[in-house]
Scaffold this motif. Sequence first.
Motif, PDB file in Angstrom:
ATOM      1  N   UNK A   1       0.831  -1.203   0.000  1.00 43.61           N
ATOM      2  CA  UNK A   1       0.000   0.000   0.000  1.00 43.61           C
ATOM      3  C   UNK A   1       0.871   1.261   0.000  1.00 43.61           C
ATOM      4  N   UNK A   2       2.002   1.218   0.682  1.00 43.39           N
ATOM      5  CA  UNK A   2       2.879   2.395   0.699  1.00 43.39           C
ATOM      6  C   UNK A   2       3.446   2.686  -0.686  1.00 43.39           C
ATOM      7  N   UNK A   3       3.552   1.669  -1.539  1.00 44.01           N
ATOM      8  CA  UNK A   3       4.023   1.889  -2.908  1.00 44.01           C
ATOM      9  C   UNK A   3       3.005   2.676  -3.731  1.00 44.01           C
ATOM     10  N   UNK A   4       1.734   2.558  -3.362  1.00 40.40           N
ATOM     11  CA  UNK A   4       0.686   3.249  -4.110  1.00 40.40           C
ATOM     12  C   UNK A   4       0.814   4.773  -3.975  1.00 40.40           C
ATOM     13  N   UNK A   5       1.512   5.238  -2.956  1.00 36.44           N
ATOM     14  CA  UNK A   5       1.678   6.674  -2.752  1.00 36.44           C
ATOM     15  C   UNK A   5       2.794   7.269  -3.608  1.00 36.44           C
ATOM     16  N   UNK A   6       3.620   6.420  -4.210  1.00 33.02           N
ATOM     17  CA  UNK A   6       4.726   6.912  -5.033  1.00 33.02           C
ATOM     18  C   UNK A   6       4.200   7.438  -6.360  1.00 33.02           C
ATOM     19  N   UNK A   7       4.643   8.624  -6.722  1.00 27.18           N
ATOM     20  CA  UNK A   7       4.233   9.246  -7.985  1.00 27.18           C
ATOM     21  C   UNK A   7       5.459   9.743  -8.724  1.00 27.18           C
ATOM     22  N   UNK A   8       5.400   9.652 -10.040  1.00 29.02           N
ATOM     23  CA  UNK A   8       6.452  10.230 -10.868  1.00 29.02           C
ATOM     24  C   UNK A   8       6.312  11.751 -10.776  1.00 29.02           C
TER      25      UNK A   8
ATOM     26  N   UNK B   1       2.910  -4.080  -9.797  1.00 30.74           N
ATOM     27  CA  UNK B   1       2.539  -3.607 -11.127  1.00 30.74           C
ATOM     28  C   UNK B   1       1.489  -2.505 -11.033  1.00 30.74           C
ATOM     29  N   UNK B   2       0.471  -2.722 -10.207  1.00 32.92           N
ATOM     30  CA  UNK B   2      -0.575  -1.707 -10.032  1.00 32.92           C
ATOM     31  C   UNK B   2      -0.010  -0.412  -9.466  1.00 32.92           C
ATOM     32  N   UNK B   3       0.868  -0.524  -8.486  1.00 27.79           N
ATOM     33  CA  UNK B   3       1.463   0.676  -7.882  1.00 27.79           C
ATOM     34  C   UNK B   3       2.300   1.440  -8.901  1.00 27.79           C
TER      35      UNK B   3
ATOM     36  N   UNK C   1       1.325  -7.713 -18.678  1.00 30.52           N
ATOM     37  CA  UNK C   1       0.700  -8.471 -17.591  1.00 30.52           C
ATOM     38  C   UNK C   1       1.734  -9.316 -16.839  1.00 30.52           C
ATOM     39  N   UNK C   2       2.674  -8.655 -16.149  1.00 28.30           N
ATOM     40  CA  UNK C   2       3.784  -9.378 -15.514  1.00 28.30           C
ATOM     41  C   UNK C   2       3.314 -10.327 -14.400  1.00 28.30           C
ATOM     42  N   UNK C   3       3.912 -11.515 -14.392  1.00 29.10           N
ATOM     43  CA  UNK C   3       3.567 -12.519 -13.387  1.00 29.10           C
ATOM     44  C   UNK C   3       4.630 -12.629 -12.299  1.00 29.10           C
TER      45      UNK C   3
END
Length: 174
Positions: free
Chosen positions: A78-85, A114-116, A134-136
Amino acid sequence: MPPVPHYDGTIDPLDHLETFRTMMFLHGASDGFFCRAFPTTLTGAARLKPNSIDNFVYFGDDLVRHLMSSRRPRKTAVSLMALRQEDGEPLKASVSRFNREALQVPHLDPSAASNALLVGAKSNEFRRAVARRNPHSLMNLMAGTEEYISVEETLAALDSNWRRTSEEEKNPTK
């Protein structure tokens, strides 16, 4: 034996403790040696009284409790979701920053990573390229990302070269 970095209480005590334990196990040290050697790795506020450790297994738990305020919160997907370019930040730099953070997430699920990465990227073209792949696995995700960055950098270099050549043709120097 390579030296164990010193610990002054300002970083995560678990990191220091695990580094120390790994070094000692690697060299086959006994519990008694652990107890005598560990205080030599402590400095500043973390320093202990001499001979204050008599059982290393129990001491590790005590040290962590004592220095809990220095402990870093563990990273999560979840903390990765906060990263933005950032505006103007090259994709390569943004992905590098993402990778540093992702390495700190234990057992990171490839789809969460991948989603983040998709959420944080500015380029819709990049998002499409990652989504199409679609990386596995994390390795597959990073391979696709590196491939996209390589193509992007090559095209930018070719475009720059084409512009320079075009300018030289329009304004020939004598």
